[in-house]
Design a protein around this motif. Structure first.
Motif: not given
Length: 339
Positions: A99-101, A107-110, A115-119
């Protein structure tokens, strides 16, 4: 007592309002048209189940969910549902990471970046053990609930929707049972981990009634709004964005942040249930356990957000009906010492 009860109330709400719920995808999956009675039944059963789970947890003074689960389903089925909870918490936390991904992808981010920014913050949160999650929920959930209510009420007002236009349409009332059942296992997992921190029974009632009322009101308003944009929902991975398209970009940015916070709090609750379950076997700090669990989850996020919800949530809703029935009957069964 009230202050402590509110603290647990936000822990319960944080467990419930994750990517599936806050995005609208989970509500639309179960409710939709003709569901006013279903939402009322859900709120009442949710309150009842929270009281029962917290009462057992308080009596057992538990630090993880296994003693609570044993009291609910009996010793013969404890092993089966223990594995179900482990798999459920694992897969739903994967759904939160996905869901984070999906949120950042809007907003046009990969997708992988999202996914990684929540970890990293998820692992850091466990440096403060259980207190870290309770503290974060106490700060961010009032903001999240207020933001979600603001958008829904604004949308209902702007579109001149009737708040009670669908009250008499109740043919989907049975959806309340799988929807409530779906959310029982994470409640057992999370509330089973805090039994030894609840000081008074009054906290149980404040937390249970407060969370049930909040979730009932938000669910009704949200479902009422989604009914009006039913044709648009098929075009969106996240139905909330179908509502937000009517408003300035800044509003979408703000609510996307709120959605990400909802994702984060539920991912934290799911990870909490897992790491407290295994803490007695692996004598390591919670943040190290969290890092190991999340590392195993990463490959599974590639399945996508809406696909995971579409197939897994209804399946869990059906499988958990026995647990729901056991909880609803628990006061009677325990009084007559059937268990």
């Amino acid at each position: 007592m009230i202050k402590a009860g509110v603290k647990w109330m936000f822990l319960i709400v944080g467990t419930m309002i994750g990517a599936g719920y806050a995005s609208g995808r989970e509500l639309w999956q179960f409710f939709g048209q003709d569901s006013s009675l279903a939402i009322l039944l859900f709120a009442l059963m949710f309150i009842f189940c929270c009281v029962a789970i917290m009462d057992i947890s308080f009596k057992k003074q538990s630090g993880h969910y296994l003693p609570v689960l044993r009291a609910i389903v009996g010793k013969h089925l404890t092993g089966v549902y223990d594995w179900m909870i482990i798999i459920y918490l694992f897969t739903t936390t994967v759904i939160m990471l996905a869901g984070s991904g999906a949120t950042w992808q809007a907003f046009h981010f990969p997708y992988k970046f999202g996914v990684l920014i929540i970890i990293l913050p998820l692992i850091l949160l466990f440096v403060w053990d259980v207190k870290g999650i309770v503290l974060v929920n106490s700060f961010v959930l009032p903001l999240l609930i207020a933001g979600l209510l603001f958008v829904l009420i604004l949308f209902i007002s702007d579109q001149h929707l009737s708040l009670f236009g669908h009250v008499m349409e109740n043919s989907n009332w049975m959806a309340a049972f799988p929807f409530t059942a779906l959310n029982i296992l994470p409640l057992i997992a999370v509330l089973g981990a805090i039994g030894n921190q609840v000081k008074r029974r009054g906290e149980i009632w404040v937390a249970s009634v407060g969370s049930g009322v909040i979730l009932g009101v938000v669910s009704y308003l949200y479902n009422n709004s989604l009914i009006q944009i039913a044709e648009d929902i098929i075009l969106y991975e996240i139905p909330l964005f179908a509502i937000l398209k009517h408003y300035p970009y800044a509003m979408m940015l703000f609510m996307s942040l709120m959605l990400w916070i909802a994702i984060f709090t539920t991912a934290a609750s799911g990870t909490l249930g897992l790491v407290t379950r295994f803490r007695e076997y692996v004598r390591q700090p919670l943040w190290i356990l969290a890092m190991g669990v999340i590392a195993v989850m990463l490959p599974f996020t590639s399945f996508g957000f809406s696909t995971l919800i579409e197939y897994l949530y209804p399946l869990y809703g059906i499988l958990n009906l026995y647990v729901l029935a056991s909880l609803l009957l628990y006061p009677i069964l325990s009084r007559f010492k059937i268990r």
